[in-house]
Design a protein around this motif. Structure first.
Motif, PDB file in Angstrom:
ATOM      1  N   ILE A 135      -2.419  -5.728   2.036  1.00 25.71           N
ATOM      2  CA  ILE A 135      -3.103  -4.458   1.818  1.00 25.71           C
ATOM      3  C   ILE A 135      -2.079  -3.340   1.617  1.00 25.71           C
ATOM      4  O   ILE A 135      -1.110  -3.215   2.376  1.00 25.71           O
ATOM      5  N   LEU A 136      -2.318  -2.528   0.600  1.00 26.24           N
ATOM      6  CA  LEU A 136      -1.475  -1.357   0.386  1.00 26.24           C
ATOM      7  C   LEU A 136      -1.868  -0.271   1.369  1.00 26.24           C
ATOM      8  O   LEU A 136      -3.044  -0.070   1.674  1.00 26.24           O
ATOM      9  N   SER A 137      -0.859   0.441   1.840  1.00 25.35           N
ATOM     10  CA  SER A 137      -1.130   1.536   2.772  1.00 25.35           C
ATOM     11  C   SER A 137      -1.872   2.660   2.062  1.00 25.35           C
ATOM     12  O   SER A 137      -1.710   2.886   0.852  1.00 25.35           O
ATOM     13  N   ILE A 138      -2.682   3.360   2.818  1.00 23.20           N
ATOM     14  CA  ILE A 138      -3.392   4.502   2.257  1.00 23.20           C
ATOM     15  C   ILE A 138      -2.420   5.574   1.791  1.00 23.20           C
ATOM     16  O   ILE A 138      -2.758   6.447   0.998  1.00 23.20           O
ATOM     17  N   ARG A 139      -1.177   5.498   2.273  1.00 15.29           N
ATOM     18  CA  ARG A 139      -0.166   6.478   1.887  1.00 15.29           C
ATOM     19  C   ARG A 139       0.480   6.152   0.539  1.00 15.29           C
ATOM     20  O   ARG A 139       1.283   6.920   0.023  1.00 15.29           O
ATOM     21  N   ALA A 140       0.156   4.984  -0.015  1.00 21.75           N
ATOM     22  CA  ALA A 140       0.791   4.576  -1.271  1.00 21.75           C
ATOM     23  C   ALA A 140       0.391   5.515  -2.406  1.00 21.75           C
ATOM     24  O   ALA A 140      -0.783   5.886  -2.556  1.00 21.75           O
ATOM     25  N   ASN A 141       1.372   5.916  -3.181  1.00 22.76           N
ATOM     26  CA  ASN A 141       1.108   6.766  -4.345  1.00 22.76           C
ATOM     27  C   ASN A 141       0.736   5.850  -5.519  1.00 22.76           C
ATOM     28  O   ASN A 141       1.575   5.462  -6.326  1.00 22.76           O
ATOM     29  N   VAL A 142      -0.551   5.540  -5.589  1.00 18.19           N
ATOM     30  CA  VAL A 142      -1.008   4.563  -6.580  1.00 18.19           C
ATOM     31  C   VAL A 142      -1.024   5.152  -7.981  1.00 18.19           C
ATOM     32  O   VAL A 142      -0.689   4.486  -8.962  1.00 18.19           O
ATOM     33  N   LYS A 143      -1.408   6.411  -8.123  1.00 23.01           N
ATOM     34  CA  LYS A 143      -1.557   7.003  -9.454  1.00 23.01           C
ATOM     35  C   LYS A 143      -0.215   7.193 -10.164  1.00 23.01           C
ATOM     36  O   LYS A 143      -0.152   7.171 -11.391  1.00 23.01           O
ATOM     37  N   GLN A 144       0.850   7.381  -9.395  1.00 24.39           N
ATOM     38  CA  GLN A 144       2.189   7.496  -9.978  1.00 24.39           C
ATOM     39  C   GLN A 144       3.107   6.497  -9.280  1.00 24.39           C
ATOM     40  O   GLN A 144       3.990   6.854  -8.500  1.00 24.39           O
ATOM     41  N   PRO A 145       2.896   5.239  -9.554  1.00 22.82           N
ATOM     42  CA  PRO A 145       3.599   4.196  -8.787  1.00 22.82           C
ATOM     43  C   PRO A 145       5.077   4.113  -9.132  1.00 22.82           C
ATOM     44  O   PRO A 145       5.509   4.426 -10.254  1.00 22.82           O
ATOM     45  N   GLN A 146       5.860   3.690  -8.160  1.00 23.08           N
ATOM     46  CA  GLN A 146       7.279   3.427  -8.388  1.00 23.08           C
ATOM     47  C   GLN A 146       7.428   1.951  -8.785  1.00 23.08           C
ATOM     48  O   GLN A 146       7.679   1.084  -7.954  1.00 23.08           O
ATOM     49  N   ILE A 147       7.259   1.708 -10.056  1.00 22.53           N
ATOM     50  CA  ILE A 147       7.361   0.348 -10.587  1.00 22.53           C
ATOM     51  C   ILE A 147       8.462   0.338 -11.640  1.00 22.53           C
ATOM     52  O   ILE A 147       8.530   1.223 -12.499  1.00 22.53           O
TER      53      ILE A 147
END
Length: 741
Positions: free
Chosen positions: A663-675
């Motif tokens: 599970i990804l943390s709710i704190r993860a910046n999904v809209k601007q991901p570091q990929i």
């Protein structure tokens, strides 16, 4: 006497070649201007005045003695019409009902060409203009079959071959050839012209400005309904008439027939006939050229007040050429039209030439936009669907609805070949989802919508589906396609169908490649469009000029973000080139470099639109494109998925890093991901990526606050071993927080 015998031998040889029994006895007729040998061999010789009487005497002789009629080449002048007492219209010549097949065969086919002295080079029946003046508006026939009390079921059959019928003009009601009461007809190599007087006075082809013909000035009327016998027309032409061919009846086949320079080339059901509900009428390689109106479909006759609807008409390779300056009156009228829209049925494959000697156009409509043609399957042979505005709009709205509500992030859709709100429900796993047959069909539909609308959004859909759902369904060696491929789990081989070691998806799968490849480069009268980017040379004929346009592309797209395109024609050409800028590429850089110049940046580049480059192109001119491959996150139903350019990313068990259900943390910046893009260490992966995300739910533990490395590959590579070692997942769960917090 010896010359007469030699000519008779030649005649018998000709008849044998024509397919008529050479042993039959023939009544031979010569025109006043037939050559001397022909006149010497003839049983009847016309004088050039009231030749209809001599021809009729010969026909009556045939009926009395069981013979057939043979005509020597020449001009037969018909100076009168008469009532034959059978209830039919007045006619110059009437082919009697002989209760057998009666053949009227000419010596050779009449040809109208560009050269001089080519009008009367066969057998020509010409009606004197004074006949129409004396008729005072009453319609008359030049040639017709006998009318009988039995109507069409009279046991008669007529064969006409190698004759021409010239009406004096197109402004009076008449029928050149009337077959209404002929039970069975074989018509071969027959020519009909409505402007016979002008032709005999030296008018040459092309005919120049012609008057719009009287609507009841008719070339040929076919049989009176159901006749239980075939009607075959081969190499029959009608020019200059109000209606070139009035088509009706059943078991009608017309091959290489042409209708030109008239008001209507073809009308269907446009005269009263009986017992014809759904019997087939088939036109093969026929043409409708330089007529004011395209074919008219009337109410199929009237038998006791009953509408004869749903009669079947099939047109195979039906060519339409419409140019106002060559049409009578120099104007164009109706497209194909049904008097009562929706009452006819059939299949039409056609080509359209909008200009003189032009290439076939894919954009010219063929049906009137009043509901006409809804009962037909209509197809432009230049590979573009043809339909009225309402049907076209319905197709577009259907495609838009599927894209908005059913297609998932990979471009796949369907649950057990049903719609199921797939866009909304894609984060859950459904039975039999994303069938390859559906993906392939969606690609083909998007291709048709792209060519029909020139809207780049359909190329976006093709790209998304092809690089993800479609390629993801195929084994790496190309040997088969998976039947169903979900967005998580593993891929499975499909079931065998009909005791064969294959199934529908493997059979249909290759069609997706065709949809992709034929969509790379398209064209309309405005521009040439580069819709998809792949290494290779693509060429197309530009409909506006008929010129070939070839473009060469160098790229590793979509593995990389840059594309180079070069113009590869030897000759410089001026045309508008449109480049599709994908909707996901927010910041695209385009430069154009001439062979002898410096790169110039292009302004006005917008995502989701075409970028138009209108200029003169010289061999070697180059376009460089750099797309925006910034990774993007997508949120749906408490889950996250990621894309990079057109590629959907997925976790794969072969990375051996973490749990796929992590599970990804709710704190993860999904809209601007570091990929970030990484170097693939396994050839099984087309592309690989690594992302940094906080995971887990124990956010108060300081150790859990550091990001976790999550490995991704492109969706098409995920699970491509089709085994348990390569389970995969697209949508990753995110921890949730109650609304009260």
């Amino acid at each position: 006497m010896r010359r007469r015998k030699v000519l008779l031998v030649a005649v018998c040889t000709l008849l044998s070649v024509c397919g008529v029994c050479a042993e039959a006895e023939w009544v031979r007729v010569a025109a006043s201007d037939s050559r001397a040998e022909a006149r010497a061999a003839a049983d009847f010789v016309c004088t050039g005045t009231n030749d209809e009487r001599v021809v009729q005497q010969a026909i009556d002789r045939c009926r009395e003695n069981g013979r057939q009629l043979f005509l020597f080449s020449g001009l037969y002048r018909l100076d009168a019409v008469r009532d034959f007492g059978d209830g039919g219209p007045k006619a110059a010549v009437c082919f009697r009902n002989m209760h057998r097949e009666f053949a009227c065969v000419g010596e050779r086919r009449q040809i109208v060409g560009w050269a001089d002295n080519m009008v009367v080079n066969g057998i020509v029946f010409y009606l004197n203009p004074k006949v129409l003046d004396e008729a005072a508006g009453e319609s008359v026939d030049i040639l017709r079959g006998e009318w009988s009390k039995q109507g069409i079921m009279n046991g008669s059959a007529l064969r006409l071959e190698n004759i021409a019928v010239f009406a004096p003009d197109s402004q009076h009601p008449l029928r050149a050839i009337d077959l209404q009461r002929v039970n069975s007809a074989e018509i071969h190599n027959v020519t009909m012209r409505a402007f016979g007087t002008a032709l005999l006075k030296g008018m040459k082809y092309p005919y120049g400005q012609l008057q719009v013909p009287h609507v009841d000035n008719i070339g040929m009327t076919l049989t009176d309904g159901s006749n239980n016998a075939p009607v075959n027309l081969v190499n029959v032409s009608a020019s200059g008439f109000g209606q070139g061919f009035q088509v009706g009846g059943e078991h009608v086949v017309m091959i290489n027939c042409s209708a030109t320079f008239g008001r209507y080339g073809f009308t269907f059901g446009n005269y009263p006939y009986h017992c014809a509900f759904d019997h087939p009428i088939t036109l093969i390689n026929c043409c409708d050229e330089q007529n004011v109106n395209l074919p008219l479909f009337n109410s199929c006759g009237d038998n006791g007040g009953e509408l004869h609807g749903r009669q079947e008409v099939t047109m195979i390779s039906f060519n339409c050429e419409r140019v106002a300056e060559h049409a009578p009156g120099r104007k164009l009228g109706d497209l194909m039209r049904e008097v009562r829209p929706g009452t006819w049925r059939g299949n039409i494959s056609f080509t359209r030439q909008p200009k003189w000697n032009a290439v076939n156009s894919v954009d010219e409509p063929i049906w009137a936009e009043d509901g006409s043609g809804v009962g037909f399957v209509t197809r432009n042979n230049a590979h573009k669907p043809a339909c009225g505005a309402r049907i076209r709009e319905a197709c577009i709205k259907t495609g838009e609805a599927i894209a908005a509500t059913e297609v998932n992030i990979t471009g796949g859709s369907s649950c057990h070949e049903n719609w199921y709100d797939g866009t909304k429900n894609q984060t859950d796993t459904y039975i039999y989802e994303n069938e390859t047959c559906v993906v392939t069909t969606w690609l083909r539909l998007c291709h048709e919508l792209l060519t029909a609308t020139s809207n780049p959004r359909w190329a976006d859909e093709i790209e998304k589906s092809f690089y993800n759902a479609y390629l993801g369904a195929q084994r790496p060696d190309g040997s088969e396609f998976v039947q169903y491929t979900s967005l998580s789990g593993r891929r499975h081989a499909g079931e065998d169908h009909s005791r064969l070691h294959t199934n529908c998806c493997t059979a249909n799968g290759p069609r997706g490649y065709l949809a992709f490849l034929t969509s790379v480069l398209t064209a309309d009268d405005d521009a040439v469009m580069m819709n998809l980017y792949a290494s290779g040379t693509a060429s197309i004929t530009w409909p506006k000029t008929g010129e070939r346009i070839a473009l060469e592309t160098y790229t590793l797209y979509p593995k990389t973000d840059n594309v180079s395109i070069r113009y590869r024609e030897r000759d410089a050409k001026t045309f508008k080139l449109k480049l599709r800028i994908p909707a996901w590429s927010e910041k695209t850089v385009v430069t154009v470099k001439s062979v002898s110049g410096q790169p110039v940046a292009v302004k006005g580049v917008k995502a989701g639109e075409y970028l138009a480059l209108d200029r003169t192109w010289t061999c070697g001119d180059q376009i460089d494109i750099k797309f925006d491959f910034t990774p993007k996150g997508h949120l749906l139903n408490g889950c996250a998925a990621f894309t990079c350019g057109p590629l959907v990313l997925a976790r794969d068990a072969r990375f051996h890093r973490g749990d796929l259900s992590e599970i990804l943390s709710i704190r993860a910046n999904v809209k601007q991901p570091q990929i970030f893009r990484t170097r693939a260490t396994d050839d099984a992966f087309y592309t690989t990526y690594a992302g940094l995300f906080p995971t887990g739910v124990h956010t108060k533990n300081k150790g859990e606050q550091y990001p976790t490395v999550i490995d991704f590959c492109d969706y098409a590579s995920a699970g491509n071993t089709w085994g348990d070692d390569s389970t995969f997942r697209v949508w990753l769960p995110i921890e949730k927080r109650p609304d009260s917090l």
